[in-house]
Write an enzyme that holds these catalytic residues in place. Structure first.
Site, PDB file in Angstrom:
ATOM      1  N   ASN A  12      36.303  29.722  13.386  1.00  0.00           N
ATOM      2  CA  ASN A  12      35.401  28.935  14.247  1.00  0.00           C
ATOM      3  C   ASN A  12      35.560  27.422  14.035  1.00  0.00           C
ATOM      4  O   ASN A  12      35.159  26.625  14.882  1.00  0.00           O
ATOM      5  CB  ASN A  12      33.936  29.328  14.036  1.00  0.00           C
TER       6      ASN A  12
ATOM      7  N   ASP B 263      27.269  37.923  18.154  1.00  0.00           N
ATOM      8  CA  ASP B 263      28.242  37.394  19.117  1.00  0.00           C
ATOM      9  C   ASP B 263      27.641  37.310  20.521  1.00  0.00           C
ATOM     10  O   ASP B 263      26.757  38.090  20.877  1.00  0.00           O
ATOM     11  CB  ASP B 263      29.502  38.293  19.121  1.00  0.00           C
TER      12      ASP B 263
END
Ligand code: IPE
Ligand code: IPE
Ligand code: MG
Length: 263
Positions: free
Chosen positions: A84, A36
């Site tokens: 996502n 991330d």
């Protein structure tokens, strides 16, 4: 005294020093990583988020090499979540494009280092070019046995758990499975990670302290390691540090300390 400790400057020396602190008998068999911070890393330098994703490829290489060097058998990377898909189309397209280019570009290196490629997630949702590239790379690396890298693509743990419940319900309906016969193993065998040991160590970069729908069943007893380092800055030394920290912890699995380490 620390003041007299040798000053290590070359990255190789730092890696070696850290590696020597790792007990080879207690290396996790499986490390999972929530990669991330790519977007923030790029935006902080005035670049487009996609630049962060592109720079994250080097970190994947570093993590993989580090795992292979210390004998980790499985590395699972959260590369693209079900959620996502809701990002701006241009970013999603760029990520898919990067995925294809990376897999094609790294294939020779994967084979040279005995790396087997695997995926988990709803890969049918990926664009045709991605699916084909992935299937070819999976076939081309199938015989490699040093380490398996599993890319979680269009993956979410709840998606996976729903699939498992459906599979079990179908088998019960068809009379192939008795409800009383359902065990933890029945569940584990119907997840996309069937056959892969649960991760003992889960790493998340970028300073966020959440799981974001990743491997919910499998991480039941994983040790969690969080770092503020953004994924494009993640290097071998961070992986080694996470393993050293993991080895310093007492994994009690519900017991008391004296039961885990008698005497
Ligand atoms: C992780 O980085 C990569 C993916 C989720 C594909 P992000 O893109 O989430 O970067 P941040 O968290 O917005 O900085
Ligand atoms: C999790 O990161 C998914 C991946 C690393 C692929 P996100 O950046 O999408 O998760 P949130 O939004 O911070 O929970
Ligand atoms: Mg993020």
């Amino acid at each position: 005294m620390a003041i007299f400790a040798p000053v290590l400057e070359r990255p190789e020396d730092i890696h070696e020093a850290l590696k020597q602190r790792i007990d080879p008998r207690r290396v996790p068999r499986h490390i999972a990583i929530i990669m991330d911070g790519n977007g923030r890393w790029a935006e902080r330098q005035g670049e487009h988020r996609v630049v962060g994703h592109a720079n994250g490829v080097r970190s994947v290489r570093e993590a993989l090499v580090a795992c292979r060097e210390i004998g980790v058998e499985h590395l699972t990377l959260y590369a693209f979540s079900t959620e996502n898909w809701n990002r701006p189309k241009a970013e999603v397209d760029a990520l898919m494009d990067l995925l294809v280019r990376t897999v094609v570009g790294e294939l020779e290196e994967l084979n040279a280092n005995g790396v087997r490629l695997n995926t988990i997630g709803d890969t049918n949702a990926l664009p045709e070019s991605c699916r084909t590239t992935l299937l070819e790379a999976i076939a081309a690396t199938a015989q490699n046995d040093k380490i398996t890298i599993t890319l979680a693509l269009s993956y979410s743990a709840r998606w996976e758990l729903v699939g498992m419940v459906r599979a079990i319900a179908q088998e019960v309906k068809e009379g192939r499975l008795r409800p009383e016969a359902i065990t933890e193993a029945t569940v584990a065998e119907r997840l996309s990670t069937a056959g892969i040991p649960d991760p003992e160590l889960l790493i998340r970069t970028s300073g966020e302290h959440r799981i974001s729908n990743f491997l919910l069943w499998q991480i039941a007893y994983a040790e969690l390691w969080f770092t503020p380092v953004m994924w494009p800055d993640f290097r071998k030394e961070h992986l080694f540090q996470a393993v050293i920290d993991y080895q310093c912890r007492e994994r009690r699995f519900g017991l008391i300390s004296e039961q885990v380490t008698p005497g």
